[in-house]
Write an enzyme that holds these catalytic residues in place. Structure first.
Site, PDB file in Angstrom:
ATOM      1  N   SER A 121     -23.359  20.789 -66.332  1.00 55.87           N
ATOM      2  CA  SER A 121     -22.700  20.787 -65.017  1.00 55.87           C
ATOM      3  C   SER A 121     -23.343  21.543 -63.889  1.00 55.87           C
ATOM      4  O   SER A 121     -22.813  21.669 -62.750  1.00 55.87           O
ATOM      5  CB  SER A 121     -21.201  21.319 -65.329  1.00 55.87           C
ATOM      6  OG  SER A 121     -21.259  22.528 -65.644  1.00 55.87           O
ATOM      7  N   HIS A 165     -19.057  14.581 -67.742  1.00 49.51           N
ATOM      8  CA  HIS A 165     -19.467  14.626 -66.423  1.00 49.51           C
ATOM      9  C   HIS A 165     -20.321  13.294 -66.355  1.00 49.51           C
ATOM     10  O   HIS A 165     -20.915  12.913 -65.145  1.00 49.51           O
ATOM     11  CB  HIS A 165     -20.268  15.862 -66.297  1.00 49.51           C
ATOM     12  CG  HIS A 165     -19.485  17.267 -65.549  1.00 49.51           C
ATOM     13  ND1 HIS A 165     -18.808  17.040 -64.401  1.00 49.51           N
ATOM     14  CD2 HIS A 165     -19.340  18.284 -66.297  1.00 49.51           C
ATOM     15  CE1 HIS A 165     -18.226  18.224 -64.158  1.00 49.51           C
ATOM     16  NE2 HIS A 165     -18.481  18.870 -65.311  1.00 49.51           N
ATOM     17  N   LYS A 225     -11.788  13.455 -64.759  1.00 51.42           N
ATOM     18  CA  LYS A 225     -12.756  13.635 -63.627  1.00 51.42           C
ATOM     19  C   LYS A 225     -12.974  12.080 -63.035  1.00 51.42           C
ATOM     20  O   LYS A 225     -12.235  11.776 -62.251  1.00 51.42           O
ATOM     21  CB  LYS A 225     -14.057  13.941 -64.397  1.00 51.42           C
ATOM     22  CG  LYS A 225     -14.052  15.648 -64.786  1.00 51.42           C
ATOM     23  CD  LYS A 225     -15.196  16.039 -65.386  1.00 51.42           C
ATOM     24  CE  LYS A 225     -15.116  17.677 -65.557  1.00 51.42           C
ATOM     25  NZ  LYS A 225     -14.818  18.189 -66.992  1.00 51.42           N
TER      26      LYS A 225
HETATM   27  C1  LIG Z   1     -14.444  19.293 -67.660  1.00 49.35           C
HETATM   28  C2  LIG Z   1     -14.876  19.313 -69.064  1.00 49.35           C
HETATM   29  C3  LIG Z   1     -14.026  19.324 -70.063  1.00 49.35           C
HETATM   30  C4  LIG Z   1     -12.704  19.575 -70.038  1.00 49.35           C
HETATM   31  O1  LIG Z   1     -11.817  18.287 -69.687  1.00 49.35           O
HETATM   32  P1  LIG Z   1     -10.322  18.602 -69.437  1.00 49.35           P
HETATM   33  O2  LIG Z   1      -9.967  17.175 -69.893  1.00 49.35           O
HETATM   34  O3  LIG Z   1     -10.225  18.841 -67.987  1.00 49.35           O
HETATM   35  O4  LIG Z   1      -9.797  19.580 -70.559  1.00 49.35           O
HETATM   36  C5  LIG Z   1     -14.699  19.184 -71.371  1.00 49.35           C
HETATM   37  N1  LIG Z   1     -16.208  19.189 -71.543  1.00 49.35           N
HETATM   38  C6  LIG Z   1     -16.783  19.145 -70.376  1.00 49.35           C
HETATM   39  C7  LIG Z   1     -18.332  19.140 -70.696  1.00 49.35           C
HETATM   40  C8  LIG Z   1     -16.184  19.263 -69.215  1.00 49.35           C
HETATM   41  O5  LIG Z   1     -17.252  19.074 -68.065  1.00 49.35           O
END
Ligand SMILES: *Cc1c(COP(=O)(O)O)cnc(C)c1O
Length: 391
Positions: free
Chosen positions: A183, A211, A242
């Site tokens: 990220s 992502h 996301k």
């Molecule tokens: C955002 C993210 C998470 C967490 O996701 P949520 O559903 O918001 O708990 C887990 N792993 C990665 C790589 C992320 O970018």
């Protein structure tokens, strides 16, 4: 007792402020979108949401959620295995497996829970987890909860991964764990090489597509599409928070027996509430939209390519990206905070990151592109960067 503890907490909070790491929350008074309304009535263009496909305020998703609320009620008041499973949950699990070309799926309240509950039920102290050092906090926590032997390799460093795999031959089963897209840089994990090493050293692979799902690959099926490895990877985790609508919810999808055992033993699944029917219904609509055609994925890719090429042409230093995350390198920590603040004054919301979130001397502005951005909005963002940095 609390008096002493209160002083201790106040000192901790001061230390966070002193280090410049105190997180303030931006208050939005509109739906999440490419243009948002702020508390004081001003508007801003949003370049820091994970709303990659622009589905967070999609009318079809909202209608599906409303209809499910009318027909199936508000909440489930149960974990899945007691009385928290509706047909909607089963259909969403099947839709996610179809999307990724996997055998079965298990839903969680969040991907944080999916990652927290994926390792411990599957592996014991006889086994090994080999984890990328830049993996998401939830993978790190999940690995901590598991008794398996731990090995770490430098970010996307295949020579180091090979070294660790050699050491891990001492264990019974081996699982390599990696983010699909990291990220901070927006780089895609080299899944082709990881898979090759996994074959060579008799290991399994787990990829977190949070992502990358909806983003990477021509049809947004993630890193397994990008590398032609659909159906080959044992474990994929991901989020509905996301690209896939941005509400809440997570999942693990992969080999049938792995998912079956997680349903029996994964603690965040067994001891936490079922996702609400409206979330399951909107999730189903999301996958229906993405299977219908490639409009949103194409638009995201066009927007990202446009943004990157225009920024480079304007003389900015961008990390190579294969996702919708664009790191505009400034290197200096203080400068990154000043630039982010000035861009906010120009009505452009982005995030400045510096040590310890990224390595020392690697401060940057992270721009997240969405299918929802118009060409005009992208141009405004680029113009604001030029104005603030005099380029
Ligand atoms: C955002 C993210 C998470 C967490 O996701 P949520 O559903 O918001 O708990 C887990 N792993 C990665 C790589 C992320 O970018």
């Amino acid at each position: 007792m609390y008096n002493d503890f209160q002083k201790h907490l106040a000192a901790e909070l001061d230390a966070i402020r002193q280090a410049g790491l105190y997180k303030n929350e931006r208050i939005i008074c509109s739906p999440q979108g490419s243009r948002i309304k702020l508390e004081d009535g001003r508007e801003a263009l949003n370049f820091c949401a994970n709303n990659y496909l622009g589905l967070a305020d999609n009318p079809e998703l909202m209608a599906a959620a409303r209809q499910a609320m009318d027909e199936r009620g508000y909440g489930m008041s149960s974990v899945r295995f007691i009385c928290g499973t509706q047909d909607l949950h089963k259909r969403l699990e099947a839709a996610i497996a179809r999307f990724f070309g996997t055998e079965d799926t298990i839903l969680y309240a969040a991907c944080f829970d999916a990652n927290g509950g994926v390792f411990e039920p599957l592996l014991t102290e006889q086994d090994a987890i080999i984890s990328d050092t830049l993996n998401h906090a939830s993978i790190i926590d999940g690995v901590r909860l598991c008794k398996a032997q731990r090995y770490r390799y430098a970010n996307a460093d295949m020579a180091d991964l090979e070294e660790q795999l050699k050491k891990a031959q001492a264990q019974r089963f081996r699982l390599i764990a990696t983010d699909g897209v990291f990220s901070m840089d927006g780089n895609v994990c080299p899944l082709d090489k990881i898979y090759e090493l996994a074959q060579k050293y008799n290991a399994m692979v787990m990829v977190d597509e949070s992502h990358s799902a909806g983003v990477v690959g021509r049809t947004g099926r993630g890193v397994t599409e990008r590398y032609g490895l659909r159906g080959q990877i044992e474990i994929i985790t991901g989020t509905l928070g996301k690209a896939f609508g941005g509400a809440v919810g997570g999942f693990t999808t992969g080999k049938r027996e792995i998912i079956e055992l997680l349903r029996q033993r994964s603690r965040p699944y067994l001891f936490s509430n079922s996702i609400p029917p409206m979330i399951a219904a909107a999730g189903l609509k999301t996958f229906e939209i993405l299977e219908r055609d490639n409009t949103l994925q194409d638009r995201l890719h066009e927007n990202t390519d446009y943004f990157v090429s225009q920024m480079k042409a304007a003389g900015f230093d961008l990390k190579p990206t294969e996702s919708a995350i664009c790191a505009v390198m400034l290197y200096d920590a203080k400068l990154s905070q000043e630039v982010a603040a000035k861009l906010a004054d120009e009505g452009i919301y982005v995030t400045g990151f510096y040590y310890p979130v990224v390595p020392k001397g690697q401060a940057r502005i992270r721009v997240q592109v969405s299918a929802a951005h118009t060409r005009e909005q992208l141009d405004k963002c680029i113009a604001a960067f030029r104005k603030v940095l005099n380029k």
